[in-house]
Design a protein around this motif. Sequence first.
Motif, PDB file in Angstrom:
ATOM      1  N   LEU A 177      37.705  57.614   0.676  1.00 53.72           N
ATOM      2  CA  LEU A 177      36.261  57.402   0.566  1.00 53.72           C
ATOM      3  C   LEU A 177      35.974  56.025   1.132  1.00 53.72           C
ATOM      4  O   LEU A 177      36.605  55.042   0.725  1.00 53.72           O
ATOM      5  CB  LEU A 177      35.834  57.484  -0.900  1.00 53.72           C
ATOM      6  CG  LEU A 177      34.472  56.894  -1.307  1.00 53.72           C
ATOM      7  CD1 LEU A 177      33.320  57.584  -0.583  1.00 53.72           C
ATOM      8  CD2 LEU A 177      34.289  56.983  -2.822  1.00 53.72           C
ATOM      9  N   PHE A 178      35.055  55.938   2.088  1.00 54.32           N
ATOM     10  CA  PHE A 178      34.709  54.622   2.637  1.00 54.32           C
ATOM     11  C   PHE A 178      33.214  54.506   2.891  1.00 54.32           C
ATOM     12  O   PHE A 178      32.474  55.507   2.875  1.00 54.32           O
ATOM     13  CB  PHE A 178      35.518  54.308   3.904  1.00 54.32           C
ATOM     14  CG  PHE A 178      35.339  55.261   5.058  1.00 54.32           C
ATOM     15  CD1 PHE A 178      34.310  55.106   5.978  1.00 54.32           C
ATOM     16  CD2 PHE A 178      36.237  56.318   5.251  1.00 54.32           C
ATOM     17  CE1 PHE A 178      34.166  55.966   7.053  1.00 54.32           C
ATOM     18  CE2 PHE A 178      36.101  57.184   6.317  1.00 54.32           C
ATOM     19  CZ  PHE A 178      35.065  57.010   7.226  1.00 54.32           C
ATOM     20  N   LEU A 179      32.774  53.274   3.089  1.00 57.10           N
ATOM     21  CA  LEU A 179      31.368  52.991   3.361  1.00 57.10           C
ATOM     22  C   LEU A 179      31.089  53.323   4.822  1.00 57.10           C
ATOM     23  O   LEU A 179      31.431  52.568   5.726  1.00 57.10           O
ATOM     24  CB  LEU A 179      31.054  51.519   3.075  1.00 57.10           C
ATOM     25  CG  LEU A 179      31.378  51.042   1.648  1.00 57.10           C
ATOM     26  CD1 LEU A 179      31.052  49.562   1.497  1.00 57.10           C
ATOM     27  CD2 LEU A 179      30.617  51.856   0.606  1.00 57.10           C
ATOM     28  N   GLY A 180      30.469  54.468   5.057  1.00 62.94           N
ATOM     29  CA  GLY A 180      30.351  55.009   6.407  1.00 62.94           C
ATOM     30  C   GLY A 180      29.542  54.166   7.372  1.00 62.94           C
ATOM     31  O   GLY A 180      29.887  54.066   8.553  1.00 62.94           O
ATOM     32  N   ARG A 181      28.480  53.533   6.902  1.00 61.03           N
ATOM     33  CA  ARG A 181      27.602  52.768   7.792  1.00 61.03           C
ATOM     34  C   ARG A 181      28.163  51.378   8.090  1.00 61.03           C
ATOM     35  O   ARG A 181      27.702  50.720   9.020  1.00 61.03           O
ATOM     36  CB  ARG A 181      26.207  52.651   7.158  1.00 61.03           C
ATOM     37  CG  ARG A 181      25.449  53.965   7.155  1.00 61.03           C
ATOM     38  CD  ARG A 181      24.276  53.946   6.192  1.00 61.03           C
ATOM     39  NE  ARG A 181      23.268  52.970   6.523  1.00 61.03           N
ATOM     40  CZ  ARG A 181      22.234  53.178   7.334  1.00 61.03           C
ATOM     41  NH1 ARG A 181      22.104  54.348   7.944  1.00 61.03           N
ATOM     42  NH2 ARG A 181      21.326  52.239   7.543  1.00 61.03           N
ATOM     43  N   GLU A 182      29.144  50.939   7.322  1.00 63.10           N
ATOM     44  CA  GLU A 182      29.723  49.610   7.501  1.00 63.10           C
ATOM     45  C   GLU A 182      31.120  49.649   8.110  1.00 63.10           C
ATOM     46  O   GLU A 182      31.653  48.604   8.500  1.00 63.10           O
ATOM     47  CB  GLU A 182      29.791  48.894   6.141  1.00 63.10           C
ATOM     48  CG  GLU A 182      28.440  48.736   5.464  1.00 63.10           C
ATOM     49  CD  GLU A 182      28.542  48.071   4.106  1.00 63.10           C
ATOM     50  OE1 GLU A 182      29.438  47.218   3.931  1.00 63.10           O
ATOM     51  OE2 GLU A 182      27.748  48.409   3.211  1.00 63.10           O
ATOM     52  N   THR A 183      31.698  50.832   8.193  1.00 65.56           N
ATOM     53  CA  THR A 183      33.091  50.982   8.605  1.00 65.56           C
ATOM     54  C   THR A 183      33.204  51.634   9.976  1.00 65.56           C
ATOM     55  O   THR A 183      32.854  52.809  10.137  1.00 65.56           O
ATOM     56  CB  THR A 183      33.868  51.831   7.576  1.00 65.56           C
ATOM     57  OG1 THR A 183      33.778  51.210   6.283  1.00 65.56           O
ATOM     58  CG2 THR A 183      35.320  51.984   7.973  1.00 65.56           C
ATOM     59  N   LEU A 184      33.692  50.892  10.950  1.00 70.44           N
ATOM     60  CA  LEU A 184      33.968  51.480  12.266  1.00 70.44           C
ATOM     61  C   LEU A 184      35.231  52.324  12.129  1.00 70.44           C
ATOM     62  O   LEU A 184      36.216  51.895  11.526  1.00 70.44           O
ATOM     63  CB  LEU A 184      34.185  50.379  13.300  1.00 70.44           C
ATOM     64  CG  LEU A 184      34.319  50.847  14.755  1.00 70.44           C
ATOM     65  CD1 LEU A 184      32.985  51.363  15.282  1.00 70.44           C
ATOM     66  CD2 LEU A 184      34.831  49.713  15.648  1.00 70.44           C
ATOM     67  N   HIS A 185      35.205  53.528  12.690  1.00 75.58           N
ATOM     68  CA  HIS A 185      36.371  54.397  12.518  1.00 75.58           C
ATOM     69  C   HIS A 185      36.490  55.420  13.641  1.00 75.58           C
ATOM     70  O   HIS A 185      35.535  55.706  14.355  1.00 75.58           O
ATOM     71  CB  HIS A 185      36.314  55.118  11.166  1.00 75.58           C
ATOM     72  CG  HIS A 185      35.072  55.941  10.957  1.00 75.58           C
ATOM     73  ND1 HIS A 185      33.847  55.379  10.652  1.00 75.58           N
ATOM     74  CD2 HIS A 185      34.861  57.284  11.008  1.00 75.58           C
ATOM     75  CE1 HIS A 185      32.944  56.328  10.516  1.00 75.58           C
ATOM     76  NE2 HIS A 185      33.533  57.507  10.740  1.00 75.58           N
ATOM     77  N   GLY A 186      37.695  55.935  13.789  1.00 80.70           N
ATOM     78  CA  GLY A 186      37.988  56.948  14.798  1.00 80.70           C
ATOM     79  C   GLY A 186      39.399  57.466  14.552  1.00 80.70           C
ATOM     80  O   GLY A 186      40.025  57.143  13.534  1.00 80.70           O
TER      81      GLY A 186
END
Length: 227
Positions: A177-186
């Motif tokens: 679970l992570f903070l989607g709007r603050e976390t760059l991911h791929g």
Amino acid sequence: MISSLNIEELKVKGFTYLNQLDESTLKEISRIISLSYNESTYQGDFKSGEKIANMLNLSIDNLEKIHEAVFNEKVRDKNFYSVLRVVKDGQSSEALRMHFDSHRFTIVLPIEIPDGNKKFSGELITFPKLRLEPKNAIMNILGKAYTKIFSINFFFNILCKFKKYEISDFKDHKPILFLGRETLHGNFLLKMKPFQTRITLLLHYFDPEGKKGIGEAMRRIRKKLTR
């Protein structure tokens, strides 16, 4: 499924791992998915997503309480969006598509996870809290736009040198679970022998911009392109 310790980790680190999905739970999730899967890589607004979330005590109501604990404010719009992601071996177009989500919370449920070499198993890479929660729609769009450069290997490697990141291979079948709007991911490339498939279910909760935001517009476009 989400404890007070998870909430504290989410506040401090921007992400937290949830309880492991056991074999019987995975089998039931796989069964439910098989009833709605349409053979596409991305299946947005996945029909069974909310059912699976509720089964795991990850209901909208439960995440709403966690939202209030993390952000100290009530949810503006109780929206929910799930995506079934099925990546096959060698799909280079799925590698390093670095982005921020439009929803405040993202949960990745690992369903079928390849057992292969590091950085070639389609692992998730996250840069937690790379930016602050966007104050408005314009800041959100600008943040989404400029970080697209990190989908290019050269800039991605520079980012890795200077910013903390987390690589999740999900071999233990613990959701993140992570903070989607603050976390760059791929994701890294899935490239293995013998051929394997990677299946994850992405649960997104609470887009503050609602139906008028950039996130909803992009979801509509993606839905038309992937029919």
